[in-house]
Scaffold this active site. Structure first.
Site, PDB file in Angstrom:
ATOM      1  N   CYS A 130       0.881  -1.165   0.000  1.00 55.51           N
ATOM      2  CA  CYS A 130       0.000   0.000   0.000  1.00 55.51           C
ATOM      3  C   CYS A 130       0.917   1.213   0.000  1.00 55.51           C
ATOM      4  O   CYS A 130       1.776   1.338  -0.864  1.00 55.51           O
ATOM      5  CB  CYS A 130      -0.971  -0.034   1.173  1.00 55.51           C
ATOM      6  SG  CYS A 130      -0.244  -0.518   2.753  1.00 55.51           S
ATOM      7  N   SER A 131       0.786   2.082   0.986  1.00 57.19           N
ATOM      8  CA  SER A 131       1.707   3.215   1.072  1.00 57.19           C
ATOM      9  C   SER A 131       2.853   2.887   2.023  1.00 57.19           C
ATOM     10  O   SER A 131       4.015   2.880   1.637  1.00 57.19           O
ATOM     11  CB  SER A 131       0.974   4.479   1.533  1.00 57.19           C
ATOM     12  OG  SER A 131       1.839   5.592   1.551  1.00 57.19           O
ATOM     13  N   GLY A 137       2.921  -0.079   3.625  1.00 59.37           N
ATOM     14  CA  GLY A 137       3.126  -1.519   3.535  1.00 59.37           C
ATOM     15  C   GLY A 137       2.814  -2.263   4.806  1.00 59.37           C
ATOM     16  O   GLY A 137       3.359  -3.354   5.037  1.00 59.37           O
ATOM     17  N   VAL A 138       1.914  -1.719   5.643  1.00 59.14           N
ATOM     18  CA  VAL A 138       1.586  -2.382   6.903  1.00 59.14           C
ATOM     19  C   VAL A 138       0.088  -2.412   7.187  1.00 59.14           C
ATOM     20  O   VAL A 138      -0.440  -3.421   7.655  1.00 59.14           O
ATOM     21  CB  VAL A 138       2.321  -1.711   8.094  1.00 59.14           C
ATOM     22  CG1 VAL A 138       3.819  -1.921   7.994  1.00 59.14           C
ATOM     23  CG2 VAL A 138       2.000  -0.226   8.197  1.00 59.14           C
ATOM     24  N   GLY A 139      -0.641  -1.317   6.920  1.00 52.82           N
ATOM     25  CA  GLY A 139      -2.050  -1.236   7.288  1.00 52.82           C
ATOM     26  C   GLY A 139      -2.938  -2.039   6.369  1.00 52.82           C
ATOM     27  O   GLY A 139      -3.427  -3.116   6.700  1.00 52.82           O
ATOM     28  N   ARG A 140      -3.195  -1.499   5.199  1.00 47.29           N
ATOM     29  CA  ARG A 140      -4.009  -2.207   4.220  1.00 47.29           C
ATOM     30  C   ARG A 140      -3.339  -3.517   3.791  1.00 47.29           C
ATOM     31  O   ARG A 140      -4.012  -4.517   3.547  1.00 47.29           O
ATOM     32  CB  ARG A 140      -4.250  -1.300   3.005  1.00 47.29           C
ATOM     33  CG  ARG A 140      -5.234  -0.173   3.296  1.00 47.29           C
ATOM     34  CD  ARG A 140      -5.343   0.832   2.158  1.00 47.29           C
ATOM     35  NE  ARG A 140      -4.308   1.840   2.219  1.00 47.29           N
ATOM     36  CZ  ARG A 140      -4.308   2.955   1.474  1.00 47.29           C
ATOM     37  NH1 ARG A 140      -5.288   3.176   0.619  1.00 47.29           N
ATOM     38  NH2 ARG A 140      -3.331   3.846   1.597  1.00 47.29           N
TER      39      ARG A 140
END
Length: 470
Positions: free
Chosen positions: A367-368, A370-373
């Protein structure tokens, strides 16, 4: 009202070295406790040695790469951005957990033997999917405290082989999109570069096995990566070149969101409309690596929710690699996918699995930060398979909801491999909501009362004052 009172009671803040006053080993699993049961990571190069310093020119931008169309808006962001997460309430996790209980469920008292027999025949919702929203919130806080403990131990333990050792080399900072999001030093992808060159890329190999049938269901393998920056585009394609063809990349962010760059357009056929990218023209690492990325075809799926591109990565002296790039555009930076977008999101998961060469070949998810979505995608796909395969049908309905919480265990395992996976509380709550919905649909249960109670318990609210850069 006791459980509501305990929720808002403020206790004295605990010591910063551990999440509670008790022995950390009694609260958090140690490396020794999980060593024998932890699945092997994908067969990627993992570093256990100190980072080396790159030449002064190694981090420069590549003049021939596509330029961002909104470069003039760079004044909106600084070089020290941080991926922000919701602030934690000052609560004592063990004390509040002991006072919480799942939503009341009917008992067998007063039922006739026939009624009890009929009830026993009906499929029983897994206990952890009955947890109240208050209890789910507390479980998320406990995950955050565990991660703080790991980070603290990483700073205090001088051993470079410590499981949760942190990347401390200052030369990597310019390569990170957010200053507080880095891989664990001993669980990161190493770029294949000459000795003495910086082999760092903000990417982590992730192994996510079946929590209920690890011996019969194959382990899902991924690479969780930050959205590339202008100075890491070539690093990304070097990493892709080490995987087996075809390679699948799942992009869960748009290039720009709210006038901020969330991911540099590192792939051809993006907003720049450039159909080819040259890699290695500056010979950054001095090894003569040259490659070319071409966009072969492009189409939209699910009414534009998914942009699917077929690309060809030609590596000089080695041949061609097919790359499938799946960009999902229905997951907002603030919040979670809407219910009406679930179908397109599930189609994204299915496509990424079908296009991949095998489960042993890791799919790249980013994602941005690389952890949440990214973490939510991996956790959901892992647990949704448990529902589809019927593994959850065999769970004992009398099991303790907290001790056998598959969502908590899965997310905790992901965070042991990459920090802050499933970053936001809303993302964590979404996992319970989707699993419960999927389980009810699988068993044809559409009881109005049950669904209403589920909606009240697991509804995910959006906080407009919290930014989630996942």
């Amino acid at each position: 009202m006791d459980h509501l009172t305990s929720r808002f009671r403020r206790n004295k803040r605990d010591s910063p070295t551990t999440p509670t006053s008790q022995d950390p080993s009694a609260v958090f699993p140690t490396t020794a406790d999980t060593k024998d049961t932890k699945p092997p990571l994908p067969s990627l190069s993992i570093t256990t040695t100190p980072l080396t310093t790159p030449p002064g020119s190694s981090n420069g931008s590549h003049s021939l790469l596509p330029k961002s169309p909104l470069r003039s808006l760079n004044h909106f962001r600084t070089a020290h951005k941080r991926a922000r997460s919701p602030a934690l309430a000052r609560i004592n996790i063990p004390s509040i957990m002991s006072s919480l209980s799942p939503v009341d469920t009917p008992t067998d008292e007063g039922m006739t033997p026939t009624e009890k027999a009929e009830k026993a025949k009906k499929p029983q919702l897994p206990p952890f999917l009955k947890l109240s929203d208050t209890c789910i919130e507390s479980r998320f806080h406990e995950l955050t405290w565990r991660e703080r403990w790991r980070s603290q131990q990483g700073l205090q333990n001088p051993s470079p082989n410590f499981q949760f050792a942190r990347v401390l080399s200052p030369e990597t900072k310019i390569l990170d999109r957010y200053t507080n999001i880095q891989p664990w030093a001993n669980n990161r992808v190493r770029l294949p570069v000459p000795e003495g060159k910086l082999d760092y890329i903000n990417a982590s190999p992730i192994a996510s096995p079946s929590p209920l049938r690890p011996d019969t269901l194959p382990c899902f393998n991924y690479i969780a990566m930050q959205g590339p920056k202008v100075n890491t585009v070539e690093h990304t394609w070097r990493m892709v070149a080490q995987l087996k063809s075809p390679v699948v990349i799942v992009m869960l962010t748009d290039i720009y969101e709210n006038y901020m760059e969330k991911c540099y357009p590192y792939f051809p056929g993006s907003v720049t409309q450039i159909q080819e990218i040259e890699v290695g023209e500056t010979d950054e690492f001095g090894d003569g690596f040259r490659a070319r990325v071409e966009c072969v075809s492009q189409e939209e799926r699910q009414d534009g929710a998914i942009q699917m591109r077929k690309m060809n990565l030609h590596v000089d002296g080695r041949g061609d690699i097919t790359v499938w790039h799946l960009m999902y555009r229905r997951w907002p930076d603030f919040g979670v996918p809407k219910v009406e977008d679930y179908e397109s999101f599930f189609e994204l998961m299915k496509l990424s699995r079908e296009l991949n060469s095998s489960t042993n070949n890791p799919r790249i998810i980013h994602c941005s930060a690389g952890v949440g979505r990214t973490g939510t995608f991996i956790a959901l796909e892992t647990l949704m398979r448990e529902v589809d395969e019927g593994a959850m049908d065999d769970l004992d309905p009398t099991l303790n909801e907290e001790e056998h919480d598959l969502v908590f265990k899965t997310v905790n395992l992901l965070r042991e491999q990459r920090r802050t996976m499933v970053q936001a509380e809303s993302q964590y709550g979404l996992i319970y909501k989707v699993l419960r919905r999927q389980w009810l649909e699988r068993h044809g249960l559409d009881d109005t009362t049950e669904n209403e109670r589920a909606s009240k318990r697991l509804e995910v609210y959006h906080d407009p004052f919290v930014e989630h850069n996942g």
